[in-house]
Design a protein around this motif. Sequence first.
Motif, PDB file in Angstrom:
ATOM      1  N   GLY A   1     -23.037  -0.573  -2.941  1.00  0.00           N
ATOM      2  CA  GLY A   1     -22.989  -1.067  -1.472  1.00  0.00           C
ATOM      3  C   GLY A   1     -21.851  -2.017  -1.032  1.00  0.00           C
ATOM      4  N   GLY A   2     -21.869  -1.919   0.455  1.00  0.00           N
ATOM      5  CA  GLY A   2     -20.917  -2.703   0.895  1.00  0.00           C
ATOM      6  C   GLY A   2     -19.330  -2.396   0.759  1.00  0.00           C
ATOM      7  N   ARG A   3     -19.158  -1.106   0.547  1.00  0.00           N
ATOM      8  CA  ARG A   3     -17.798  -0.675   0.442  1.00  0.00           C
ATOM      9  C   ARG A   3     -17.347  -0.210   1.864  1.00  0.00           C
ATOM     10  NH1 ARG A   3     -14.512   4.282  -2.181  1.00  0.00           N
ATOM     11  NH2 ARG A   3     -12.548   3.466  -2.447  1.00  0.00           N
ATOM     12  N   ASN A   4     -16.473  -1.165   2.683  1.00  0.00           N
ATOM     13  CA  ASN A   4     -16.215  -0.905   3.945  1.00  0.00           C
ATOM     14  C   ASN A   4     -14.681  -0.218   3.948  1.00  0.00           C
ATOM     15  OD1 ASN A   4     -18.403  -2.297   5.073  1.00  0.00           O
ATOM     16  ND2 ASN A   4     -17.312  -4.349   4.221  1.00  0.00           N
ATOM     17  N   PHE A   5     -14.662   0.603   4.939  1.00  0.00           N
ATOM     18  CA  PHE A   5     -13.273   1.284   5.372  1.00  0.00           C
ATOM     19  C   PHE A   5     -12.805   0.793   6.533  1.00  0.00           C
ATOM     20  CE2 PHE A   5     -15.834   4.310   2.684  1.00  0.00           C
ATOM     21  CZ  PHE A   5     -14.853   4.613   1.576  1.00  0.00           C
ATOM     22  N   ASN A   6     -11.832   0.240   6.281  1.00  0.00           N
ATOM     23  CA  ASN A   6     -11.072  -0.521   7.571  1.00  0.00           C
ATOM     24  C   ASN A   6      -9.624  -0.004   7.681  1.00  0.00           C
ATOM     25  OD1 ASN A   6      -9.791  -2.351   9.386  1.00  0.00           O
ATOM     26  ND2 ASN A   6     -10.932  -3.902   8.651  1.00  0.00           N
TER      27      ASN A   6
END
Length: 571
Positions: free
Chosen positions: A553-558
Amino acid sequence: MLRALLLITAGLVMNAQAVAQVKNPGTVVKAISEEWTTLDPAQCYDLNCGEVLHNLFDTLVGYNGSNPQIVPLLAREVPTRANGGISADGRTYTFKLRPNLRFTDGTPVTARDVEYSLRRMLVVAAATGPAQLLSEPLLGTPDLPDAKENPDIYAVIERAIRATDPHTVTIRLAQPFAPFLTILTNPYFSVYSRSAAIRAGAWSGTARDWAQHNHEESGPFQRKQPLGSGPYKLAVYDPPHSLVMVHNVGYWRGPARIRRVAIQVVPEDSTRMLMMRAGDVDIIDLPPALLSQLEGVPGVVVTRNLPAVSLNGLFLNQKVTGHPEQLGSGKLDGQGIPANFFSDVHVRRGFAYSIDRKTIVKEILAGQGIARQSLAISGLASEQPGVGYGYDPKKAEQEFRRVFGGQLWQKGFVLPVYATNDPVRNSILQLLKRNVEALNPKFRVEVQQLTTQDYFARRSKGELTAWVGNWTLDYYDPHNLFEPWTGPDGTYATAQHYSNPQIDRLLHQAIVETVPAKRQALYRQVQGLQARDAFGIPLYQVVDSGIRREWLGGRNFNLATVGDSFYEMNK
């Protein structure tokens, strides 16, 4: 032979079979296709090493997870005019450091470390590094500092970056530069320990030996890292095969929940897919054409269509030099083309109307792209309505009939266009060939393949006629797309021998303008002029994909960041 796939983890041996429970809690294992180049911030200039720097070091300012809003990191606050951090003339930025910051060895982070880290970027001035991103705003030119050509430039560097007290750094720009804070979010501008770097044999931090380190190709950090203060620290480094990071228990934001990160270089796509199916890795990268092979696999999450800050286009050189044989007869006689073939705007518009972006995205990219007719890409610049060229064979014919007083339509041409062994670019040029040749039996387009090395060498010499190229932004601001595409010193503008004084003026106004709405209006004007001139014809925006195990969890795509930030993750 591939190194053993027993990746270094928290002492656990990975099973080869997929299991329902979480494997290796507290550890993230990532398999990538290509190795990183270096862990020296002054030398690193690719996505893989940038991702590692992003986790080992902190910058003055950065981004908040998936939100592209700039937030303070080592700095106590983001400088603004309102808080006094940016001077009235827009040229001086003052950064106050947070109190009690520590490097991973427990020593304090001071303003002198910030001063040293940024100055060293300009001192080293690596030809393949990111120094030009800093030299443009600070020195007023993208040209790298050169001790032989300009030995006095170090004094300018000293004046530009100063630690005025143990907790304050001031940076003086050559002129107002709107995206300056955005540049500083980049992990290439990480802060590391001055004293530890000097002990390791790096530049002394003085004028005494700056010339000796200017343009150095390999410093003391090829096989180790400088001392940083980020959320992780390096535990094992085995280039070019693997590295392991462990969390920094004294990190100022608190220790990361993911205690250990192992990154393994696994060149074979099939091997990475097997590892993902078995649950032996948590994250992999994969070409778009192979994504479908993992979709629907239990425990695997595939995310498609993540826009990247990258744009592909068709580029047309109006002044071809060298290798006259590539131009055939070199004349407008149906047996070749003149060197100034693309100097006629109707030729360029004819090719622009011959591009079928719908087919490119649907068939060549398998849906993994966003058709673009202008320089406006997701999140960066709003589009000027009505600009650009859609696929329209009738309009293409009308434009070609107007070339050189109608001579082109009567006599035809033989045009070589160039691609590397990249299958996507080659397919795009083959599609363009079919569309153009369908207009007139006297039109011939010959797609020629070059090695990557030969391709770049010939492009830099002005020897290519037309080609498909890509620009991936170094920092999240429209200047870093519009300037290289259309500016007076831009990479693709110069490669096409293109210049437009009106665009040059607009770009200068946009770079010193700090009001976002006014900047957007200026870039919309540039879009209109660039489309009118039909140079550097946009084709599509690249989209990325994400592949992970469902337990991560918590994998951000920015769009604004480089690679994964493991600090935000949980498992």
